[in-house]
Enzyme design. Structure first.
Site, PDB file in Angstrom:
ATOM      1  CG  ASP A 241     -36.269  88.867   4.340  1.00  0.00           C
ATOM      2  OD1 ASP A 241     -35.099  88.987   4.734  1.00  0.00           O
ATOM      3  OD2 ASP A 241     -37.251  89.332   4.947  1.00  0.00           O
TER       4      ASP A 241
HETATM    5  C1  LIG Z   1     -36.683  85.674  10.572  1.00  0.00           C
HETATM    6  S1  LIG Z   1     -36.755  87.279   9.953  1.00  0.00           S
HETATM    7  C2  LIG Z   1     -36.113  87.131   8.363  1.00  0.00           C
HETATM    8  C3  LIG Z   1     -35.531  88.428   7.837  1.00  0.00           C
HETATM    9  O1  LIG Z   1     -36.435  89.569   7.902  1.00  0.00           O
HETATM   10  C4  LIG Z   1     -35.664  90.744   8.211  1.00  0.00           C
HETATM   11  O2  LIG Z   1     -35.962  91.829   7.363  1.00  0.00           O
HETATM   12  P1  LIG Z   1     -36.871  93.069   7.911  1.00  0.00           P
HETATM   13  O3  LIG Z   1     -36.365  93.425   9.276  1.00  0.00           O
HETATM   14  O4  LIG Z   1     -36.662  94.160   6.871  1.00  0.00           O
HETATM   15  O5  LIG Z   1     -38.283  92.536   7.910  1.00  0.00           O
HETATM   16  C5  LIG Z   1     -34.232  90.318   7.970  1.00  0.00           C
HETATM   17  O6  LIG Z   1     -33.910  90.302   6.590  1.00  0.00           O
HETATM   18  C6  LIG Z   1     -34.297  88.911   8.549  1.00  0.00           C
HETATM   19  O7  LIG Z   1     -33.174  88.152   8.272  1.00  0.00           O
END
Ligand SMILES: CSC[C@H]1O[C@H](OP(=O)(O)O)[C@H](O)[C@@H]1O
Length: 353
Positions: A241
């Site tokens: 992220d």
């Molecule tokens: C390519 S997605 C990157 C990242 O986003 C996800 O978090 P969330 O589902 O809370 O938006 C997850 O940390 C992924 O690795």
């Protein structure tokens, strides 16, 4: 068949409501910035790249409908600020907001020969196209790097959360590496963790893997270390992220302990992320703001309580993996780099071999 998290066709925007997957496939219209904010905040759409894309496209759709009156620049600035506040840890939306704001303030009719709205919508659509291309490069660079260590055999990957078509503009990041390995006929198996409490692994990655015919096995988060010991894992590949200047990486909660277990088992640990998920303005991971999510996301599943009423909850959505544990490298659309090489790579002073 890559699943469509985002449907953007001739100016209209729909998102796949990921809260309902894998049981229901429901697309919802996004007509305003507030619709986009609500979809991101509630995690109907999630994944760092997808958040930025839906946020910016929601602005584009409302601009196309004439929002902003005779002062679109103010509307654009206020909208981007609002969208960025939805989820603070992923850098992609904030980066896109800064870049689009700078573009909007510098663009003019004299310069482009067309109304500002049209120029901004064009900028957003170009961002979407760029993301699509970058993800495929990440998949291919990552697959090549992992295979370079095992010239003949197929490989077994462990991944966390969801980083595929449902988190990006299509190909995926860490799951894009898995997709490339599979397309090369070199994927023996991918183990995906369920990823409590939102269950991105059980509900989304498993859904993508079955839909695409990946040889995949779902495990609980608590099984990850044993899986590394027993199942011949070649590499752990996760998304990001926010990757900061020294390579420290914020990613879904549980990533940090996977990195510790990988280190213990001598398994290379990779982070796969586009350069738009990197933030060189922060020196180390201790500066990353970690989003805290509602207790209910942990104490109930699909609205059914699973925890004792009255228990207190800590529910950070992300944790930070120190760069020292990212032993395989950081896989970007520019190539695969060690954490110590990241700054030089992103500032054009280093190219992948
Ligand atoms: C390519 S997605 C990157 C990242 O986003 C996800 O978090 P969330 O589902 O809370 O938006 C997850 O940390 C992924 O690795």
């Amino acid at each position: 068949m890559t699943l469509e998290a985002i449907r953007y066709r001739s100016g209209s925007l729909q998102i796949l409501n990921q809260l309902l997957l894998p049981h229901e496939t429901v697309y919802e219209d996004i007509r305003t910035v507030q619709d986009g904010y609500d979809a991101i905040k509630s995690m109907k759409v999630r994944g760092a790249p997808a958040i930025a894309i839906v946020g910016c496209l929601s602005l584009g759709v409302e601009l196309r409908a004439g929002a902003g009156g005779d002062d679109p620049v103010t509307f654009i600035r206020e909208s981007l600020c609002h969208l960025t506040s939805a989820r603070p840890t992923a850098v992609n939306m904030g980066r896109a907001a800064r870049e689009l704001m700078e573009f909007s303030e510098n663009e003019s009719m004299e310069k482009s020969g067309k109304p500002l709205r049209d120029s901004v919508i064009g900028w957003i659509e170009e961002m979407l196209e760029r993301d699509v291309g970058d993800n495929r490069k990440i998949g291919n660079f990552g697959a090549q790097h992992i295979l370079s260590g095992v010239p003949r055999d197929s490989v077994t990957i462990l991944t966390h959360c969801n980083t595929g078509s449902l988190a990006t503009a299509g190909y995926g990041t860490a799951l894009g590496v898995v997709r490339s390995l599979h397309s090369l006929g070199r994927l023996k198996r991918v183990y995906c963790t369920e990823t409590r409490p939102y269950n991105q692994g059980a509900r989304l990655t498993a859904y993508e893997a079955v839909a695409e015919g990946f040889p995949a096995t779902l495990i609980t988060d608590s099984m990850a270390a044993l899986t590394m010991r027993e199942k011949g894992i070649t590499a752990v590949v996760v998304g990001a992220d926010r990757v900061v200047a020294n390579g420290d990486t914020a990613n879904k909660i549980g990533t940090y302990q996977l990195a510790i277990a990988a280190k213990h088992h001598g398994i290379p640990f990779y982070v796969a992320a586009p350069s738009t998920s990197c933030d060189l303005s922060l020196e180390s991971g201790r500066h990353i703001v970690i989003e805290q999510r509602p207790a209910e996301e942990l104490t109930s599943i699909n609205g059914v309580p699973v925890a004792a009423p009255g228990i207190e909850v800590w529910n950070p959505a992300f944790d930070v993996t120190p760069h020292q544990l990212i032993t395989g490298g950081i896989i970007t659309e520019l190539g695969v780099f060690l954490p110590s090489e990241l700054q030089a790579a992103l500032t054009g002073r280093l190219t992948a071999l």
